[in-house]
Design a protein around this motif. Structure first.
Motif, PDB file in Angstrom:
ATOM      1  N   ALA A  24       0.689  -1.207  -0.026  1.00  0.00           N
ATOM      2  CA  ALA A  24       0.219   0.101  -0.041  1.00  0.00           C
ATOM      3  C   ALA A  24       0.814   1.311   0.108  1.00  0.00           C
ATOM      4  O   ALA A  24       1.810   1.392   0.774  1.00  0.00           O
ATOM      5  CB  ALA A  24      -0.890  -0.262   1.310  1.00  0.00           C
ATOM      6  N   GLY A  25       0.489   2.323  -0.943  1.00  0.00           N
ATOM      7  CA  GLY A  25       1.371   3.442  -0.957  1.00  0.00           C
ATOM      8  C   GLY A  25       0.900   4.363   0.158  1.00  0.00           C
ATOM      9  O   GLY A  25       0.154   4.256   1.024  1.00  0.00           O
ATOM     10  N   PRO A  26       1.614   5.432   0.389  1.00  0.00           N
ATOM     11  CA  PRO A  26       1.261   6.594   1.331  1.00  0.00           C
ATOM     12  C   PRO A  26      -0.166   7.099   1.454  1.00  0.00           C
ATOM     13  O   PRO A  26      -0.628   7.275   2.367  1.00  0.00           O
ATOM     14  CB  PRO A  26       2.433   7.587   1.297  1.00  0.00           C
ATOM     15  N   ILE A  27      -0.742   7.301   0.326  1.00  0.00           N
ATOM     16  CA  ILE A  27      -1.853   7.892   0.143  1.00  0.00           C
ATOM     17  C   ILE A  27      -2.850   6.873   0.680  1.00  0.00           C
ATOM     18  O   ILE A  27      -3.847   7.068   1.703  1.00  0.00           O
ATOM     19  CB  ILE A  27      -2.184   8.203  -1.112  1.00  0.00           C
ATOM     20  N   GLU A  28      -2.767   5.691   0.450  1.00  0.00           N
ATOM     21  CA  GLU A  28      -3.792   4.512   0.559  1.00  0.00           C
ATOM     22  C   GLU A  28      -3.635   4.215   2.320  1.00  0.00           C
ATOM     23  O   GLU A  28      -4.899   4.235   3.080  1.00  0.00           O
ATOM     24  CB  GLU A  28      -3.523   3.308   0.132  1.00  0.00           C
ATOM     25  N   ARG A  29      -2.417   4.324   2.768  1.00  0.00           N
ATOM     26  CA  ARG A  29      -2.017   4.130   4.291  1.00  0.00           C
ATOM     27  C   ARG A  29      -2.705   5.332   5.061  1.00  0.00           C
ATOM     28  O   ARG A  29      -3.519   5.055   5.989  1.00  0.00           O
ATOM     29  CB  ARG A  29      -0.809   4.128   4.535  1.00  0.00           C
ATOM     30  N   ALA A  30      -2.647   6.424   4.576  1.00  0.00           N
ATOM     31  CA  ALA A  30      -3.243   7.518   5.078  1.00  0.00           C
ATOM     32  C   ALA A  30      -4.816   7.921   5.158  1.00  0.00           C
ATOM     33  O   ALA A  30      -5.309   7.750   6.020  1.00  0.00           O
ATOM     34  CB  ALA A  30      -2.606   8.917   4.544  1.00  0.00           C
ATOM     35  N   CYS A  31      -5.289   7.266   3.966  1.00  0.00           N
ATOM     36  CA  CYS A  31      -6.757   7.147   3.738  1.00  0.00           C
ATOM     37  C   CYS A  31      -7.251   6.031   4.733  1.00  0.00           C
ATOM     38  O   CYS A  31      -8.367   6.476   5.685  1.00  0.00           O
ATOM     39  CB  CYS A  31      -7.060   6.720   2.211  1.00  0.00           C
ATOM     40  N   ASN A  32      -6.654   4.972   4.925  1.00  0.00           N
ATOM     41  CA  ASN A  32      -7.150   4.059   5.779  1.00  0.00           C
ATOM     42  C   ASN A  32      -7.104   4.225   7.104  1.00  0.00           C
ATOM     43  O   ASN A  32      -8.021   3.734   7.915  1.00  0.00           O
ATOM     44  CB  ASN A  32      -6.464   2.675   5.628  1.00  0.00           C
ATOM     45  N   ARG A  33      -6.232   5.089   7.535  1.00  0.00           N
ATOM     46  CA  ARG A  33      -5.960   5.742   8.937  1.00  0.00           C
ATOM     47  C   ARG A  33      -6.909   6.885   9.148  1.00  0.00           C
ATOM     48  O   ARG A  33      -7.263   7.129  10.429  1.00  0.00           O
ATOM     49  CB  ARG A  33      -4.448   5.842   9.320  1.00  0.00           C
ATOM     50  N   SER A  34      -7.647   7.459   8.328  1.00  0.00           N
ATOM     51  CA  SER A  34      -8.199   8.789   8.345  1.00  0.00           C
ATOM     52  C   SER A  34      -9.344   8.602   9.386  1.00  0.00           C
ATOM     53  O   SER A  34      -9.824   9.540   9.941  1.00  0.00           O
ATOM     54  CB  SER A  34      -8.607   9.127   7.146  1.00  0.00           C
ATOM     55  N   GLY A  35     -10.098   7.422   9.455  1.00  0.00           N
ATOM     56  CA  GLY A  35     -11.234   7.646  10.288  1.00  0.00           C
ATOM     57  C   GLY A  35     -12.550   8.145   9.559  1.00  0.00           C
ATOM     58  O   GLY A  35     -13.506   8.059  10.118  1.00  0.00           O
ATOM     59  N   SER A  36     -12.474   8.259   8.487  1.00  0.00           N
ATOM     60  CA  SER A  36     -13.539   9.115   7.704  1.00  0.00           C
ATOM     61  C   SER A  36     -14.491   7.885   7.500  1.00  0.00           C
ATOM     62  O   SER A  36     -14.184   6.844   7.048  1.00  0.00           O
ATOM     63  CB  SER A  36     -13.136   9.671   6.447  1.00  0.00           C
ATOM     64  N   ASN A  37     -15.961   8.235   7.425  1.00  0.00           N
ATOM     65  CA  ASN A  37     -16.999   7.112   7.221  1.00  0.00           C
ATOM     66  C   ASN A  37     -16.762   6.816   5.670  1.00  0.00           C
ATOM     67  O   ASN A  37     -17.361   5.662   5.405  1.00  0.00           O
ATOM     68  CB  ASN A  37     -18.206   7.593   7.160  1.00  0.00           C
ATOM     69  N   ASN A  38     -16.449   7.345   4.779  1.00  0.00           N
ATOM     70  CA  ASN A  38     -16.169   7.130   3.327  1.00  0.00           C
ATOM     71  C   ASN A  38     -14.763   6.304   2.988  1.00  0.00           C
ATOM     72  O   ASN A  38     -14.688   5.685   1.809  1.00  0.00           O
ATOM     73  CB  ASN A  38     -16.102   8.388   2.572  1.00  0.00           C
ATOM     74  N   ALA A  39     -14.131   6.160   4.098  1.00  0.00           N
ATOM     75  CA  ALA A  39     -12.623   5.620   4.004  1.00  0.00           C
ATOM     76  C   ALA A  39     -12.978   3.800   4.081  1.00  0.00           C
ATOM     77  O   ALA A  39     -13.119   3.380   5.271  1.00  0.00           O
ATOM     78  CB  ALA A  39     -11.538   5.982   4.736  1.00  0.00           C
TER      79      ALA A  39
END
Length: 103
Positions: A24-39
């Motif tokens: 997983a790239g840096p964007i994907e990791r940050a997205c998964n960690r974001s806690g957003s309902n859409n993530a």
């Protein structure tokens, strides 16, 4: 006789799942960690694919930092540095492409 096959299948599954997470790239990791309902995994993976095609590696790492730090994003947006302006233009294009492709 079935135990070795079952163990082999389990190990193969574990390796494939681990390899997917490790790649997983840096964007994907940050997205998964974001806690957003859409993530979710599919959306974050899609966003990373767009990042791979629109942002070079250093921009991806920088964009990943902005995803979870709105104050830092605002600082870059209002900055008068040419390098920040150049990054922001790429970041905006990435965001537009990700919204269109992964929406």
């Amino acid at each position: 006789m079935t135990k070795p096959y079952l163990a082999g299948a389990f190990i193969g599954l574990a390796i494939s799942l681990t390899a997917g997470l490790a790649s997983a790239g840096p964007i994907e990791r940050a997205c998964n960690r974001s806690g957003s309902n859409n993530a979710n995994r599919a959306t974050c993976s899609c966003i990373q694919q767009v990042a791979d095609s629109t942002l070079r590696g250093s921009y991806q790492r920088r964009a990943a930092k902005l995803m979870n730090d709105p104050d830092l994003a605002h600082e870059v947006w209002i900055s008068k540095r040419e390098s920040d302006d150049e990054f922001w233009e790429h970041y905006k294009a990435f965001g537009d492409a990700a919204a269109a492709y992964c929406g």
